[in-house]
Design an enzyme around this catalytic site. Structure first.
Site, mmCIF file in Angstrom:
data_model
loop_
_atom_site.group_PDB
_atom_site.id
_atom_site.type_symbol
_atom_site.label_atom_id
_atom_site.label_comp_id
_atom_site.label_asym_id
_atom_site.label_seq_id
_atom_site.Cartn_x
_atom_site.Cartn_y
_atom_site.Cartn_z
ATOM 1 N N TYR A 105 0.839 -1.197 0.000
ATOM 2 C CA TYR A 105 0.000 0.000 0.000
ATOM 3 C C TYR A 105 0.880 1.256 0.000
ATOM 4 O O TYR A 105 1.969 1.271 0.581
ATOM 5 C CB TYR A 105 -0.902 0.046 1.226
ATOM 6 C CG TYR A 105 -2.089 -0.885 1.187
ATOM 7 C CD1 TYR A 105 -2.304 -1.755 0.134
ATOM 8 C CD2 TYR A 105 -3.013 -0.893 2.226
ATOM 9 C CE1 TYR A 105 -3.399 -2.604 0.113
ATOM 10 C CE2 TYR A 105 -4.105 -1.736 2.223
ATOM 11 C CZ TYR A 105 -4.290 -2.595 1.157
ATOM 12 O OH TYR A 105 -5.374 -3.442 1.148
ATOM 13 N N PRO A 153 -16.779 -3.066 1.036
ATOM 14 C CA PRO A 153 -18.182 -3.272 1.420
ATOM 15 C C PRO A 153 -19.147 -2.358 0.674
ATOM 16 O O PRO A 153 -20.351 -2.613 0.681
ATOM 17 C CB PRO A 153 -18.173 -2.966 2.930
ATOM 18 C CG PRO A 153 -17.022 -2.031 3.119
ATOM 19 C CD PRO A 153 -15.980 -2.494 2.147
ATOM 20 N N LEU A 154 -18.616 -1.309 0.025
ATOM 21 C CA LEU A 154 -19.454 -0.422 -0.792
ATOM 22 C C LEU A 154 -19.093 -0.548 -2.275
ATOM 23 O O LEU A 154 -19.395 0.334 -3.072
ATOM 24 C CB LEU A 154 -19.305 1.028 -0.332
ATOM 25 C CG LEU A 154 -19.725 1.306 1.110
ATOM 26 C CD1 LEU A 154 -19.446 2.747 1.481
ATOM 27 C CD2 LEU A 154 -21.203 0.971 1.307
ATOM 28 N N GLY A 212 -16.267 -0.354 -3.959
ATOM 29 C CA GLY A 212 -15.423 0.703 -4.493
ATOM 30 C C GLY A 212 -16.101 2.047 -4.612
ATOM 31 O O GLY A 212 -15.670 2.902 -5.395
ATOM 32 N N GLY A 213 -17.157 2.270 -3.841
ATOM 33 C CA GLY A 213 -17.870 3.541 -3.870
ATOM 34 C C GLY A 213 -19.145 3.519 -4.674
ATOM 35 O O GLY A 213 -19.920 4.484 -4.637
ATOM 36 N N LEU A 214 -19.419 2.429 -5.382
ATOM 37 C CA LEU A 214 -20.624 2.371 -6.206
ATOM 38 C C LEU A 214 -21.884 2.439 -5.351
ATOM 39 O O LEU A 214 -22.918 2.960 -5.796
ATOM 40 C CB LEU A 214 -20.624 1.096 -7.045
ATOM 41 C CG LEU A 214 -21.743 0.950 -8.083
ATOM 42 C CD1 LEU A 214 -21.771 2.145 -9.022
ATOM 43 C CD2 LEU A 214 -21.584 -0.343 -8.866
ATOM 44 N N LEU A 215 -21.812 1.925 -4.119
ATOM 45 C CA LEU A 215 -22.972 1.934 -3.223
ATOM 46 C C LEU A 215 -22.957 3.122 -2.261
ATOM 47 O O LEU A 215 -23.679 3.122 -1.265
ATOM 48 C CB LEU A 215 -23.021 0.625 -2.434
ATOM 49 C CG LEU A 215 -23.200 -0.641 -3.278
ATOM 50 C CD1 LEU A 215 -23.048 -1.883 -2.423
ATOM 51 C CD2 LEU A 215 -24.549 -0.631 -3.970
ATOM 52 N N GLY A 233 -23.652 6.256 -3.250
ATOM 53 C CA GLY A 233 -24.352 7.366 -3.886
ATOM 54 C C GLY A 233 -23.687 7.813 -5.167
ATOM 55 O O GLY A 233 -23.643 9.011 -5.477
#
Length: 331
Positions: free
Chosen positions: A56, A215-216, A218-221, A223
């Site tokens: 990372y 859990p989202l 990559g940001g799609l969930l 908004g």
């Protein structure tokens, strides 16, 4: 540090917060000053598991994120004992032919390098970043056992393993009289429900805690469609989210309408769904700002009702009939 939201982490005896702090954005997307504020805020909310990896920070240089965390840990004499440090080994960290994978050579050298960057004498959870088909489990467990005996590693986990990888790893560890894996970290969300077939059942059968990355999705969930209209969607407009949006556009649109009807931010709802799942998964959130951290914390206080969960099942149905394999596809 708040401790009322910390629960047992599998069979380890450790207690960690329901949300883990992911650090993949530290370096290149989140400046060090903001990263420190995120880490301070997370710890104040009882989020004491900090998840990173030896590669990372590659936008600056590989290992940069561990260095940043190391500087943060040194900022307080009590901080190291308060934090469960989780890092990973296995991805490429250099240009040499042996600077990747799960050979004993790379595991041991990787651990030593991570310890130096983190400025600590031990790694609480040392995770194999992905399965390596070129290395036998006898080699892997000999290396991990050496590090555990030396006090450099407390527990070993996996990441991105298949269910049969988990089973093979555990059987090999038990043949050596070792504890083996204590956790698996997999991608899991309303949009990625395949782990329900094999990975989550395998983790349950072998007593592993489950960490959840993306859990989202990559940001799609979080908004994504609304942010696109507003011109504020940095992460949700690229990578995994951008690739999945054309396929799932209708479902995501319906999801955002549903969240708006609840009066809740989509990111909170997506995290609340993961938190509601059986076997108590631990979402690994990757906030880029303190504001995103605060939004994630709100998900802890906003459990979804049975009716709301049912509606989400309609928007994002499980694979097949739902549940573990093979019942998911047997009539």
């Amino acid at each position: 540090m708040s401790t009322d939201r910390q629960i047992p982490f599998g069979r380890t005896g450790l207690r960690v917060g329901r949300l883990a702090v992911g650090t993949v954005n530290f370096g290149g997307r989140t400046e060090e000053s903001e990263a420190r504020r995120i880490l301070d805020g997370a710890l104040a909310h009882g989020m004491n598991l900090v998840d990173t990896a030896d590669m990372y920070g590659w936008r600056v240089h590989r290992g940069y994120t561990e260095e940043l965390i190391g500087r943060w840990l040194k900022g307080s004499p009590r901080r190291r004992d308060a934090v469960v440090v989780a890092t990973k080994v296995g991805e490429r960290t250099g240009e040499g032919p042996n600077d990747r994978g799960l050979s004993a050579h790379h595991i041991i050298r990787g651990c030593e390098a991570s310890l130096r960057r983190l400025g600590t004498d031990r790694i609480d959870l040392y995770q194999m970043h992905r399965y390596d088909p070129d290395v036998g489990w006898d080699v892997v467990w000999q290396a991990m056992d050496q590090l555990i005996r030396q006090g450099k590693v407390r527990y070993v986990g996996s990441s991105n393993f298949a269910g049969w990888n988990i089973a093979d790893a555990q059987h090999a560890a038990r043949e050596r009289g070792l504890v083996g894996l204590v956790s698996e970290q997999c991608s899991y969300s309303l949009l990625t429900r395949q782990p329900e077939l094999e990975i989550l059942p395998a983790a349950r059968a072998h007593g592993l805690a489950t960490l959840v990355w993306a859990p989202l999705h990559g940001g799609l969930l979080s908004g994504a469609l609304r942010k696109a209209r507003e011109g504020t969607g940095a992460k949700s407009a690229q990578g995994r989210a951008a690739a999945a949006l054309p396929v799932h556009h209708a479902a995501v649109e319906r999801y955002e309408r549903f969240c708006a009807g609840l009066g809740r931010d989509p990111a909170e709802v997506g995290l609340a769904w993961v938190l509601s799942r059986p076997d108590t998964p631990f979402p690994v959130i990757g906030p880029r700002t303190v504001g995103q951290l605060d939004g994630a914390v709100r998900a802890l206080d906003g459990a979804l009702s049975p009716g709301e969960l049912d509606e989400l099942e309609k928007i994002f149905p499980p694979v097949g009939h739902g549940g573990p394999a093979p019942r998911a596809w047997i009539d």
